[in-house]
Design a protein around this motif. Structure first.
Motif, PDB file in Angstrom:
ATOM      1  N   UNK A  47      84.156  21.324 -49.976  1.00 43.89           N
ATOM      2  CA  UNK A  47      82.738  21.600 -50.229  1.00 43.89           C
ATOM      3  C   UNK A  47      82.158  20.525 -51.155  1.00 43.89           C
ATOM      4  N   UNK A  48      80.847  20.407 -51.069  1.00 45.84           N
ATOM      5  CA  UNK A  48      80.098  19.498 -51.931  1.00 45.84           C
ATOM      6  C   UNK A  48      78.721  20.089 -52.201  1.00 45.84           C
ATOM      7  N   UNK A  49      78.066  19.620 -53.263  1.00 44.08           N
ATOM      8  CA  UNK A  49      76.736  20.074 -53.638  1.00 44.08           C
ATOM      9  C   UNK A  49      75.720  18.972 -53.340  1.00 44.08           C
ATOM     10  N   UNK A  50      74.645  19.330 -52.609  1.00 46.65           N
ATOM     11  CA  UNK A  50      73.573  18.384 -52.260  1.00 46.65           C
ATOM     12  C   UNK A  50      72.242  19.020 -52.577  1.00 46.65           C
ATOM     13  N   UNK A  51      71.223  18.187 -52.824  1.00 48.02           N
ATOM     14  CA  UNK A  51      69.855  18.651 -53.102  1.00 48.02           C
ATOM     15  C   UNK A  51      69.064  18.634 -51.813  1.00 48.02           C
ATOM     16  N   UNK A 110      72.493  23.082 -53.281  1.00 50.66           N
ATOM     17  CA  UNK A 110      73.224  24.015 -52.406  1.00 50.66           C
ATOM     18  C   UNK A 110      74.641  23.501 -52.239  1.00 50.66           C
ATOM     19  N   UNK A 111      75.605  24.461 -52.267  1.00 47.83           N
ATOM     20  CA  UNK A 111      77.020  24.115 -52.050  1.00 47.83           C
ATOM     21  C   UNK A 111      77.331  24.330 -50.583  1.00 47.83           C
ATOM     22  N   UNK A 112      77.619  23.248 -49.884  1.00 44.31           N
ATOM     23  CA  UNK A 112      77.816  23.294 -48.437  1.00 44.31           C
ATOM     24  C   UNK A 112      79.127  22.612 -48.103  1.00 44.31           C
ATOM     25  N   UNK A 113      79.646  22.858 -46.912  1.00 46.67           N
ATOM     26  CA  UNK A 113      80.848  22.148 -46.489  1.00 46.67           C
ATOM     27  C   UNK A 113      80.605  20.654 -46.410  1.00 46.67           C
TER      28      UNK A 113
END
Length: 464
Positions: A387-391, A338-341
């Motif tokens: 933004x950054x992408x995390x699992x 997911x791309x989240x702040x």
């Protein structure tokens, strides 16, 4: 008459204890049976000391005074029995053949050494305690007597040396004094005899030859060998066979048991055979060890890692690796990117729903996207900082973690009214007050406000 004609008899009940009187013949029979048992026991105890292949009785001579000599005592006994004293024989084994009593005596001469005296007393059938008429027993002699008393002893015969050097008037008092001294340590000791005269020395030999040896309990329950001859046959380096010829005393000796050689340790038995007489050449094998022979390992070697966890087998390790691989695959399938702040946690990101992709978008939309692609590329650099992408886990797993502590949404939305909440609070406070008053005054009742007390408690009138 009718019962008697039919053969019936009336039983007379005897009250109290029935006293049965034995007749003279019964008493004689009981005494004769006890006498026969006593004689059989005596024959059993003295059987090994009689016959052509009889065993020798072990007599230990212990000097208690500093000037005493066990060799001098044995020499006087040989002279009284008119036997030749073996000058070059072993001091620990001087054998006397008494043809008059058909007995064989083995005299053991010990020195004034505590350990030597205790070792000899452990295998002795009789003990001759030499005391002097002119010299008192010292502290070492008393210590030896106390040690023999605690260890266990056979029959004790005190003998006096040097009594002729005392005046004749005082010889009786000296005998009584020495007898009292011996009975202090051994209450069942025999009367002391003086070996200066041949008659009394022969009396000592007669008592030793005619009396049956008294056993020691701890010694009779085990098998031991009174050795007469030993022979060592080397078989390898620091190994070999020890052949011991002697008489087995005490309990029976088995080849499966271990034997203890004093000052050397425990050993296994290779064979037990009968000691053939000189005229016979062949010996009879009595017992040989089998698979049930005792081991020489007497102490347990502890394993310090016995209580630790054992190392897993190869099949167990392979099964655990396969299970861990399946769990990792399932976890990867349930996780999504997911791309989240920047700064948002994985728990917060798990609640962001996935954006559905529209596969049937029109061509105009694609044209618009082509036109705006250049603008998106210019803004990508600025968005990458924000933004950054995390699992994260799947939404259904996150919802299941909190489902246990939540109730139905419909019941949570329905809140009580203000009037209902006030009435519930008033009832709760009243119950609390009533419970507190009942705990403080359990035997008192409040008077009702709307009813007179004479009416409320009318049924209790006249009650005390």
């Amino acid at each position: 008459m009718r019962d008697k004609s039919k053969g019936r008899t009336t039983r007379v009940h005897v009250r109290g204890k029935v006293q049965r009187t034995s007749s003279r013949a019964d008493r004689r029979n009981t005494q004769r049976t006890a006498q026969r048992a006593k004689r059989a026991q005596l024959v059993q105890n003295t059987r090994m000391f009689s016959g052509r292949t009889r065993a020798a009785k072990t007599v230990v001579v212990v000097p208690l005074c500093p000037g005493g000599s066990a060799g001098a005592v044995v020499r006087r006994l040989f002279q009284a029995a008119e036997c030749e004293y073996p000058e070059d024989g072993d001091p620990a084994c001087r054998v006397m053949e008494l043809a008059r009593f058909k007995q064989t005596l083995r005299f053991v001469e010990v020195r004034r050494s505590l350990l030597e005296i205790l070792d000899a007393a452990a295998v002795a059938d009789y003990m001759l305690l030499e005391v002097s008429a002119t010299q008192e027993v010292d502290a070492f002699g008393e210590r030896c007597l106390a040690a023999i008393q605690n260890q266990g002893h056979a029959a004790v015969f005190p003998v006096i040396s040097g009594l002729q050097q005392v005046a004749a008037k005082r010889q009786g008092d000296v005998r009584k004094s020495l007898q009292s001294f011996a009975e202090h340590f051994f209450p069942d000791a025999a009367k002391p005899h003086c070996l200066d005269t041949a008659a009394e020395a022969l009396a000592v030999l007669r008592m030793v030859a005619t009396q049956a040896p008294r056993g020691i309990k701890w010694r009779d329950t085990r098998a031991y060998i009174v050795a007469e001859k030993t022979e060592w046959t080397p078989a390898a380096e620091h190994q070999g066979f020890l052949e011991v010829t002697g008489v087995v005393r005490g309990a029976g000796l088995a080849a499966n048991r271990l034997v203890h050689v004093p000052n050397f340790g425990d050993f296994q038995i290779d064979c037990i055979y009968s000691a053939a007489p000189e005229e016979e050449m062949d010996a009879v094998v009595l017992d040989r060890p089998d698979a049930a022979q005792d081991s020489l390992v007497a102490a347990n070697e502890p394993d310090h890692l016995a209580n630790e966890q054992t190392w897993p087998e190869d099949d167990e390790t392979a099964a655990w690796d396969a299970q861990m691989a399946r769990m990792e695959e399932e976890e990867k399938e349930q996780r999504r990117v997911v791309r989240v702040p920047r700064g948002m946690s994985s728990y917060q990101a798990a609640w962001i729903p996935d954006e559905p992709s529209d596969a049937s978008a029109s061509g105009s939309d694609s044209d618009m996207m082509d036109d705006s692609s250049s603008d998106a590329e210019s803004e990508s650099d600025s968005e990458s900082d924000e933004y950054e992408e995390i699992a994260v886990d799947a939404p259904e797993r996150t919802a299941a973690a909190t489902a246990d502590g939540m109730s139905d949404a419909g019941s949570d939305d329905e809140l009580p009214s203000a009037e209902q909440a006030a009435s519930d609070l008033k009832a709760y406070l009243a119950r609390q007050r009533e419970s507190r008053d009942h705990q403080q005054f359990p035997d008192e009742v409040d008077t009702p406000m709307d009813t007179p007390a004479r009416q409320r408690f009318a049924r209790f009138r006249g009650l005390q």
